[in-house]
Design an enzyme around this catalytic site. Structure first.
Site, PDB file in Angstrom:
ATOM      1  N   LEU A 102       0.881  -1.161   0.000  1.00 58.37           N
ATOM      2  CA  LEU A 102       0.000   0.000   0.000  1.00 58.37           C
ATOM      3  C   LEU A 102       0.916   1.206   0.000  1.00 58.37           C
ATOM      4  O   LEU A 102       1.912   1.225   0.727  1.00 58.37           O
ATOM      5  CB  LEU A 102      -0.869   0.022   1.263  1.00 58.37           C
ATOM      6  CG  LEU A 102      -2.046  -0.945   1.330  1.00 58.37           C
ATOM      7  CD1 LEU A 102      -2.645  -0.930   2.727  1.00 58.37           C
ATOM      8  CD2 LEU A 102      -3.110  -0.583   0.306  1.00 58.37           C
ATOM      9  N   ASP A 103       0.585   2.215  -0.798  1.00 55.33           N
ATOM     10  CA  ASP A 103       1.477   3.370  -0.834  1.00 55.33           C
ATOM     11  C   ASP A 103       1.423   4.136   0.481  1.00 55.33           C
ATOM     12  O   ASP A 103       0.561   3.906   1.328  1.00 55.33           O
ATOM     13  CB  ASP A 103       1.189   4.260  -2.052  1.00 55.33           C
ATOM     14  CG  ASP A 103      -0.165   4.941  -1.978  1.00 55.33           C
ATOM     15  OD1 ASP A 103      -0.459   5.569  -0.949  1.00 55.33           O
ATOM     16  OD2 ASP A 103      -0.924   4.862  -2.953  1.00 55.33           O
ATOM     17  N   ASN A 104       2.344   5.056   0.611  1.00 62.94           N
ATOM     18  CA  ASN A 104       2.526   5.829   1.836  1.00 62.94           C
ATOM     19  C   ASN A 104       1.234   6.484   2.335  1.00 62.94           C
ATOM     20  O   ASN A 104       0.949   6.512   3.527  1.00 62.94           O
ATOM     21  CB  ASN A 104       3.597   6.896   1.542  1.00 62.94           C
ATOM     22  CG  ASN A 104       4.064   7.623   2.768  1.00 62.94           C
ATOM     23  OD1 ASN A 104       4.160   7.036   3.829  1.00 62.94           O
ATOM     24  ND2 ASN A 104       4.345   8.901   2.629  1.00 62.94           N
ATOM     25  N   HIS A 105       0.420   7.001   1.407  1.00 69.43           N
ATOM     26  CA  HIS A 105      -0.777   7.738   1.792  1.00 69.43           C
ATOM     27  C   HIS A 105      -2.021   6.867   1.902  1.00 69.43           C
ATOM     28  O   HIS A 105      -3.095   7.368   2.246  1.00 69.43           O
ATOM     29  CB  HIS A 105      -1.014   8.884   0.798  1.00 69.43           C
ATOM     30  CG  HIS A 105       0.038   9.937   0.862  1.00 69.43           C
ATOM     31  ND1 HIS A 105       1.050  10.039  -0.071  1.00 69.43           N
ATOM     32  CD2 HIS A 105       0.283  10.900   1.782  1.00 69.43           C
ATOM     33  CE1 HIS A 105       1.851  11.042   0.260  1.00 69.43           C
ATOM     34  NE2 HIS A 105       1.410  11.567   1.378  1.00 69.43           N
TER      35      HIS A 105
END
Length: 199
Positions: free
Chosen positions: A45-48
């Protein structure tokens, strides 16, 4: 040989899906849990983005889950800016054009999407827009995972993604996990809930 171990975590916002990075970022090793050596994230999952992330010491899982011929369902709880119309919802269901790697245009495959309410188990974030600001919560289930696909899909219909939470992969769910919490899952249950065969 030591048995493999399997974990479900609620990856918090502003944390990368890695244990090691040359950059100054929040890492999985910052979670308050004694993961065994060799633990790694399955997919990312990306950072945001936040929510369900699978961790394991079994290196075969990524191939079995995300590179198999049978696509696996991934469901996301998404908060977008503004009130979404039924017509826009239908456009998303049928597929919308997005840009993928190399700038190529790609039309997303049909997906299940519905307007929903934020579950009480999902905490508000202090830096979010006020609760009374116009917004829509969506539940989106995909069987494909292009880079930043959900964000690009809602952006393609002129709604900005404000929050993106993965709540399940097949029958593996977040349950009542809160950001940063970890749940260990027995091997057989792990594969059964993810509908992975031939392991």
């Amino acid at each position: 040989m030591e048995a493999h171990r399997y974990f479900v975590i609620y990856k918090p916002f502003d944390m990368v899906s890695q244990f090691v990075s040359p950059d100054k970022v929040n890492l999985l090793c910052d979670l308050d849990y004694p993961f065994p050596e060799g633990t790694h994230a399955v997919g990312r999952l990306d950072n945001h983005s936040e929510g369900l992330l699978l961790l394991t010491t079994n290196k075969k899982v990524t191939r079995l889950l995300f590179q198999s011929e049978v696509p696996h369902r991934r469901t996301y709880l998404v908060k977008v800016k503004g009130a979404m119309s039924g017509e826009t919802l239908q456009r998303l269901r049928h597929g919308v054009p997005i840009r993928i790697d190399g700038g190529e245009e790609y039309v997303t495959t049909p997906c299940h999407i519905e307007i929903t309410q934020k579950p009480v188990t999902i905490a508000e974030r202090s830096f979010e827009l006020p609760a009374n600001a116009p917004h829509t919560w969506l539940l989106i289930t995909l069987t494909e995972g292009k880079y930043h696909q959900v964000r690009k899909m809602v952006g393609a219909v002129k709604h900005r993604c404000q929050r993106l939470i993965r709540v399940s992969i097949e029958d593996m769910t977040l349950g009542n996990l809160q950001p940063g919490e970890v749940r260990e899952v027995p091997e057989q249950e792990f594969f059964e809930l993810l509908k992975i065969t031939g392991y």
